[in-house]
Design a protein around this motif. Structure first.
Motif, short mmCIF file in Angstrom:
data_model
loop_
_atom_site.label_atom_id
_atom_site.label_comp_id
_atom_site.label_asym_id
_atom_site.label_seq_id
_atom_site.Cartn_x
_atom_site.Cartn_y
_atom_site.Cartn_z
N CYS A 182 0.85 -1.22 0.03
CA CYS A 182 0.08 -0.12 0.17
C CYS A 182 0.98 1.33 -0.03
CB CYS A 182 -0.93 0.03 1.22
SG CYS A 182 -1.89 1.37 1.21
N VAL A 183 0.83 2.24 -0.82
CA VAL A 183 1.65 3.20 -1.16
C VAL A 183 1.12 4.40 -0.18
CG1 VAL A 183 2.46 4.92 -2.77
CG2 VAL A 183 2.24 2.56 -3.44
N THR A 184 0.01 4.86 -0.31
CA THR A 184 -0.61 6.13 0.68
C THR A 184 -1.15 5.57 1.94
OG1 THR A 184 -0.95 6.98 -1.37
CG2 THR A 184 -1.73 7.97 0.61
N GLU A 197 -7.95 5.80 6.05
CA GLU A 197 -8.49 4.06 5.80
C GLU A 197 -7.48 3.16 5.49
OE1 GLU A 197 -13.10 5.03 4.47
OE2 GLU A 197 -11.52 4.84 2.97
N GLN A 198 -6.31 3.77 4.88
CA GLN A 198 -5.26 2.97 4.53
C GLN A 198 -4.12 2.93 5.47
OE1 GLN A 198 -6.15 2.85 -0.36
NE2 GLN A 198 -4.40 3.85 0.49
N GLY A 199 -4.36 3.56 6.67
CA GLY A 199 -3.16 3.56 7.46
C GLY A 199 -3.26 2.68 8.58
N GLY A 200 -2.17 2.52 9.64
CA GLY A 200 -2.44 1.58 10.79
C GLY A 200 -2.20 0.26 10.39
N ASN A 201 -1.41 -0.09 9.45
CA ASN A 201 -1.01 -1.55 9.08
C ASN A 201 -2.31 -2.22 8.54
OD1 ASN A 201 -0.01 -3.91 8.56
ND2 ASN A 201 0.49 -4.46 10.78
N ILE A 202 -2.80 -1.83 7.44
CA ILE A 202 -4.08 -2.44 6.86
C ILE A 202 -3.84 -4.04 6.41
CG2 ILE A 202 -3.35 -2.11 4.31
CD1 ILE A 202 -6.66 -0.95 4.21
N ALA A 203 -2.68 -4.53 6.60
CA ALA A 203 -2.63 -6.04 6.40
C ALA A 203 -3.17 -6.56 7.72
CB ALA A 203 -1.37 -6.27 6.12
N LYS A 204 -2.78 -6.12 8.94
CA LYS A 204 -3.33 -6.88 10.01
C LYS A 204 -4.69 -6.27 10.21
CE LYS A 204 -3.64 -9.08 13.73
NZ LYS A 204 -3.99 -10.41 13.78
N THR A 205 -4.99 -4.89 10.15
CA THR A 205 -6.50 -4.54 10.34
C THR A 205 -7.51 -5.02 9.56
OG1 THR A 205 -5.97 -2.68 9.22
CG2 THR A 205 -5.36 -2.57 11.78
N SER A 206 -7.13 -5.46 8.46
CA SER A 206 -7.88 -6.04 7.57
C SER A 206 -8.17 -7.71 7.56
CB SER A 206 -7.41 -6.01 5.95
OG SER A 206 -6.32 -6.65 5.81
N LEU A 207 -7.37 -8.20 8.50
CA LEU A 207 -7.55 -9.43 8.96
C LEU A 207 -8.68 -9.45 9.99
CD1 LEU A 207 -3.89 -10.76 8.92
CD2 LEU A 207 -5.94 -11.85 7.51
N LEU A 208 -8.44 -8.48 10.88
CA LEU A 208 -9.52 -8.49 11.94
C LEU A 208 -10.78 -7.94 11.47
CD1 LEU A 208 -7.05 -6.35 14.48
CD2 LEU A 208 -7.79 -8.68 14.88
N SER A 264 -1.55 12.28 -0.10
CA SER A 264 -2.37 12.77 0.83
C SER A 264 -1.62 12.40 2.40
CB SER A 264 -3.99 11.93 0.88
OG SER A 264 -4.05 10.76 0.91
N ASP A 265 -0.79 11.40 2.06
CA ASP A 265 0.15 11.20 3.51
C ASP A 265 0.96 12.25 3.71
OD1 ASP A 265 1.68 10.50 1.23
OD2 ASP A 265 2.30 8.73 1.89
N LYS A 266 1.11 13.41 2.73
CA LYS A 266 1.91 14.45 2.92
C LYS A 266 3.37 14.10 3.16
CE LYS A 266 -2.03 17.03 4.54
NZ LYS A 266 -2.63 18.07 5.47
N ALA A 267 3.87 13.11 2.52
CA ALA A 267 5.41 12.72 2.64
C ALA A 267 6.29 13.76 2.25
CB ALA A 267 5.80 11.48 1.87
#
Length: 401
Positions: free
Chosen positions: A57-59, A63-74, A128-131
């Motif tokens: 995940c690039v941005t 909604e795509q923050g907070g380690n979406i790999a783990k949060t999507s499993l939950l 939108s992550d304002k890197a």
């Protein structure tokens, strides 16, 4: 070392990455939840044996923050013991996720892992992550961190690629994608229901088969103003034989922003004892960083390294699925490696199909496997480009049933 195999590769359709797009009413978590359920149903996978989930995940914001790999499993209700990690190697992330999963399997750290990616650009816009490296123009120039379109214009300038050639590649991408969609070649798409529009989304939405070369020729260059801000001077100063940068890339021969998610099941042969059969074997991979001022040339450099490392030429490979990171990148790759049109992005690329950044590499893997099976071919390479010159390429072969 263990061998790593791909048992399945699935994805959502690609929706336009803007308000009103076919998937824009759905969150990234909702899209991934549909895929988790589908991969279990399609393969008969026992969820308890999955030892990791790796998503690109690039941005990674909102909604795509907070380690979406783990949060999507939950969110999907999968077993709590499964860890997850989200990675960002720019637009190579989805392919790198597959590579990282395969490395875990090969090293014996996991028998079974899920890889993939997600990017909902209608809901979490690019940048939108304002890197700081993109948000601070002076810092970016000082550190040679340029936007992707600027790199594509440099590639066209360095390789004497005309505007007409760029538009023709874009036109062909649209036509090939439209033909593939009409013939039902995108077997990896999992339909997803949009409850707001009450529509079943099961087709890639970004394709524009009505576009002609004449239409494309009318579009104005998109990155000339950016070039005048100091980017052109930097690029010319490091390529002194160039007098100027030709700004030929437009909205029509550049990747289309898109929404999508993808999952790939990577495991060793132990899954055969559970009645599952692998579709493809991962043979090798290569990751590089090419000239950062060309930004998106990494797919060509990574493919070349992979071929050299394996003692192969492009003629040894049946099909190439190469990231259409702007038209010039594809033309450079074909010229540099001697790949004819009949083996290169035969079902179109992201200019036509859309580029959901973190998911694109995983989507391309599914497209390649589907097309190798359709044509009865054996070997293929997926290659992706990311920002700053990064690139990853992976070599696979089909497994006989």
């Amino acid at each position: 070392m263990q061998q790593a195999f791909i048992y399945d590769a699935i994805r959502t359709a690609r929706g336009r990455g803007r308000a009103g797009g076919s998937l824009a009413d759905l969150s990234p978590l909702q899209c991934l939840a549909v895929l988790y359920q589908a991969i279990q149903e399609r393969t008969g996978l026992d969820r308890t044996i999955v030892e990791d989930v790796i998503l690109g995940c690039v941005t990674q914001a909102g909604e795509q923050g907070g380690n979406i790999a783990k949060t999507s499993l939950l969110f999907a209700g999968w077993p709590d013991h499964i860890p997850g990690i989200t990675l960002n190697r720019f637009c190579s992330s989805g392919l790198d996720a597959i590579n990282f999963a395969s490395l875990k399997v090969q090293a014996g750290q996991a028998r079974c892992a899920l890889a993939g990616g997600v990017e909902m650009m209608s809901r979490v816009p690019m940048l939108s992550d304002k890197a700081v490296m993109f948000a601070d123009a002076e810092l970016a120039l000082d550190n040679r961190m340029l936007m992707m379109g600027s790199g594509a214009d440099l590639i066209a300038s360095l390789n004497n690629i005309s505007r007409e050639e760029l538009d023709l590649l874009a036109y062909n991408s649209q036509q090939r994608a439209a033909k593939a969609r009409a013939e039902g070649r995108f077997k990896s798409i999992i339909p997803i229901y949009n409850q707001v529009t009450e529509m079943l989304v099961d087709q890639d939405e970004c394709i524009r088969p009505e576009l002609s070369c004449a239409d494309l020729a009318q579009l104005k260059p998109y990155f000339a103003e950016l070039g005048s801000s100091g980017v052109d001077n930097l690029q010319v100063s490091e390529h002194s034989h160039l007098k100027e940068i030709q700004h030929f890339h437009t909205a029509g021969n550049s990747p289309a922003m898109a929404d999508a998610a993808a999952l790939v099941l990577v495991a060793d042969l132990s899954l055969q004892t559970m009645g599952m059969q692998p579709r493809a074997r991962i043979l090798a991979a290569a990751t590089v960083c090419d000239d950062p001022l060309q930004v998106v040339s990494g797919c060509a450099a990574a493919t070349q390294k992979l071929l050299v490392d394996q003692g192969l030429t492009s003629l040894d490979i049946d099909l190439f699925e190469v990231h259409e990171a702007f038209a010039a990148t594809s033309i450079k790759c074909q010229r540099q490696l001697g790949i004819d049109d009949s083996r290169f992005n035969v079902n179109g690329g992201v200019i036509a199909l859309g580029h959901p950044m973190g998911a694109t590499g995983s989507i391309m893997m599914g497209m390649l496997i589907d097309e190798l099976e359709r044509q009865g071919l054996r070997t293929g390479i997926v290659a992706t480009s990311g920002a700053a010159g990064t690139g990853t390429a992976m070599l696979i072969e089909l497994v006989e049933a």
